[in-house]
Design a protein around this motif. Structure first.
Motif, PDB file in Angstrom:
ATOM      1  N   MET A   1       0.841  -1.175   0.000  1.00  0.00           N
ATOM      2  CA  MET A   1       0.000   0.000   0.000  1.00  0.00           C
ATOM      3  C   MET A   1       0.892   1.246   0.000  1.00  0.00           C
ATOM      4  N   LYS A   2       0.648   2.145  -0.944  1.00  0.00           N
ATOM      5  CA  LYS A   2       1.430   3.372  -1.037  1.00  0.00           C
ATOM      6  C   LYS A   2       0.872   4.443  -0.088  1.00  0.00           C
ATOM      7  N   ASN A   3       1.781   5.237   0.473  1.00  0.00           N
ATOM      8  CA  ASN A   3       1.394   6.383   1.290  1.00  0.00           C
ATOM      9  C   ASN A   3       1.247   7.589   0.375  1.00  0.00           C
ATOM     10  N   PHE A   4       0.257   8.426   0.667  1.00  0.00           N
ATOM     11  CA  PHE A   4       0.137   9.649  -0.120  1.00  0.00           C
ATOM     12  C   PHE A   4      -0.252  10.815   0.769  1.00  0.00           C
ATOM     13  N   ALA A   5       0.033  11.994   0.252  1.00  0.00           N
ATOM     14  CA  ALA A   5      -0.289  13.230   0.951  1.00  0.00           C
ATOM     15  C   ALA A   5      -0.902  14.201  -0.042  1.00  0.00           C
ATOM     16  N   VAL A   6      -1.646  15.157   0.487  1.00  0.00           N
ATOM     17  CA  VAL A   6      -2.248  16.187  -0.350  1.00  0.00           C
ATOM     18  C   VAL A   6      -1.801  17.540   0.181  1.00  0.00           C
ATOM     19  N   LEU A   7      -1.135  18.304  -0.656  1.00  0.00           N
ATOM     20  CA  LEU A   7      -0.707  19.652  -0.305  1.00  0.00           C
ATOM     21  C   LEU A   7      -1.642  20.629  -0.984  1.00  0.00           C
ATOM     22  N   GLN A   8      -2.360  21.394  -0.191  1.00  0.00           N
ATOM     23  CA  GLN A   8      -3.290  22.380  -0.743  1.00  0.00           C
ATOM     24  C   GLN A   8      -2.645  23.757  -0.696  1.00  0.00           C
ATOM     25  N   LEU A   9      -2.435  24.322  -1.856  1.00  0.00           N
ATOM     26  CA  LEU A   9      -1.937  25.683  -1.953  1.00  0.00           C
ATOM     27  C   LEU A   9      -3.157  26.597  -2.064  1.00  0.00           C
ATOM     28  N   SER A  10      -3.037  27.769  -2.633  1.00  0.00           N
ATOM     29  CA  SER A  10      -4.171  28.696  -2.735  1.00  0.00           C
ATOM     30  C   SER A  10      -5.223  28.131  -3.683  1.00  0.00           C
TER      31      SER A  10
ATOM     32  N   CYS B   1      -9.764  26.544  -3.685  1.00  0.00           N
ATOM     33  CA  CYS B   1     -11.090  26.479  -3.053  1.00  0.00           C
ATOM     34  C   CYS B   1     -11.345  25.182  -2.300  1.00  0.00           C
ATOM     35  N   ALA B   2     -10.463  24.197  -2.384  1.00  0.00           N
ATOM     36  CA  ALA B   2     -10.577  22.877  -1.758  1.00  0.00           C
ATOM     37  C   ALA B   2     -11.513  21.927  -2.509  1.00  0.00           C
ATOM     38  N   GLY B   3     -11.964  22.307  -3.672  1.00  0.00           N
ATOM     39  CA  GLY B   3     -12.819  21.422  -4.464  1.00  0.00           C
ATOM     40  C   GLY B   3     -12.120  20.153  -4.905  1.00  0.00           C
ATOM     41  N   CYS B   4     -10.855  20.257  -5.259  1.00  0.00           N
ATOM     42  CA  CYS B   4     -10.104  19.074  -5.689  1.00  0.00           C
ATOM     43  C   CYS B   4      -9.879  18.117  -4.524  1.00  0.00           C
ATOM     44  N   GLU B   5      -9.678  18.648  -3.337  1.00  0.00           N
ATOM     45  CA  GLU B   5      -9.500  17.796  -2.162  1.00  0.00           C
ATOM     46  C   GLU B   5     -10.763  16.986  -1.884  1.00  0.00           C
TER      47      GLU B   5
ATOM     48  N   ARG C   1       8.300  10.777  -3.507  1.00  0.00           N
ATOM     49  CA  ARG C   1       8.887  10.073  -4.650  1.00  0.00           C
ATOM     50  C   ARG C   1       8.293  10.561  -5.959  1.00  0.00           C
ATOM     51  N   GLU C   2       6.967  10.777  -5.953  1.00  0.00           N
ATOM     52  CA  GLU C   2       6.255  11.259  -7.137  1.00  0.00           C
ATOM     53  C   GLU C   2       5.433  12.475  -6.736  1.00  0.00           C
ATOM     54  N   VAL C   3       5.306  13.424  -7.654  1.00  0.00           N
ATOM     55  CA  VAL C   3       4.483  14.612  -7.421  1.00  0.00           C
ATOM     56  C   VAL C   3       3.495  14.719  -8.570  1.00  0.00           C
ATOM     57  N   TRP C   4       2.208  14.820  -8.216  1.00  0.00           N
ATOM     58  CA  TRP C   4       1.151  14.921  -9.220  1.00  0.00           C
ATOM     59  C   TRP C   4       0.395  16.223  -9.019  1.00  0.00           C
ATOM     60  N   ALA C   5       0.211  16.981 -10.076  1.00  0.00           N
ATOM     61  CA  ALA C   5      -0.638  18.174 -10.040  1.00  0.00           C
ATOM     62  C   ALA C   5      -2.081  17.731 -10.195  1.00  0.00           C
ATOM     63  N   VAL C   6      -2.954  18.270  -9.348  1.00  0.00           N
ATOM     64  CA  VAL C   6      -4.368  17.885  -9.364  1.00  0.00           C
ATOM     65  C   VAL C   6      -5.220  19.129  -9.578  1.00  0.00           C
ATOM     66  N   GLY C   7      -5.972  19.161 -10.655  1.00  0.00           N
ATOM     67  CA  GLY C   7      -6.907  20.237 -10.903  1.00  0.00           C
ATOM     68  C   GLY C   7      -6.330  21.372 -11.736  1.00  0.00           C
ATOM     69  N   THR C   8      -7.215  22.220 -12.191  1.00  0.00           N
ATOM     70  CA  THR C   8      -6.864  23.332 -13.067  1.00  0.00           C
ATOM     71  C   THR C   8      -5.913  24.317 -12.404  1.00  0.00           C
TER      72      THR C   8
END
Length: 89
Positions: A1-10, A12-16, A72-79
């Protein structure tokens, strides 16, 4: 099982919210950091870091630079993460 984190920058939190609703994916990965739903104060080392929101100030830039060193990996999420979103129009 992979561990993941979500970093929210500026943003609206819709992607989260959308990530939390992705039950099939969430059930196979372990969420270790997401300030919207966890009480962790520091981002641990993770396999995958999702970045949502855009870099709008020096604080966002600092958080992003610090976080990517712990993943290890960084993924951009959302517009906003991919192209700046509505705030950058």
């Amino acid at each position: 099982m992979k561990n993941f984190a979500v970093l929210q920058l500026s943003s609206c939190a819709g992607c989260e919210v959308a990530l939390l609703n992705a039950e099939d994916w969430i059930d196979t990965h372990r969420l270790t950091y997401m300030p919207l739903v966890t009480s962790a104060h520091e981002l641990p080392e993770v396999d995958v870091l999702f970045v949502s929101g855009s870099v709008r100030n020096d604080e966002d830039l600092h958080h992003l630079r610090t976080a990517v060193r712990r993943a290890r990996e960084v993924w951009a999420v959302g517009t906003c993460a991919i192209s700046g979103g509505v705030a950058h129009l």
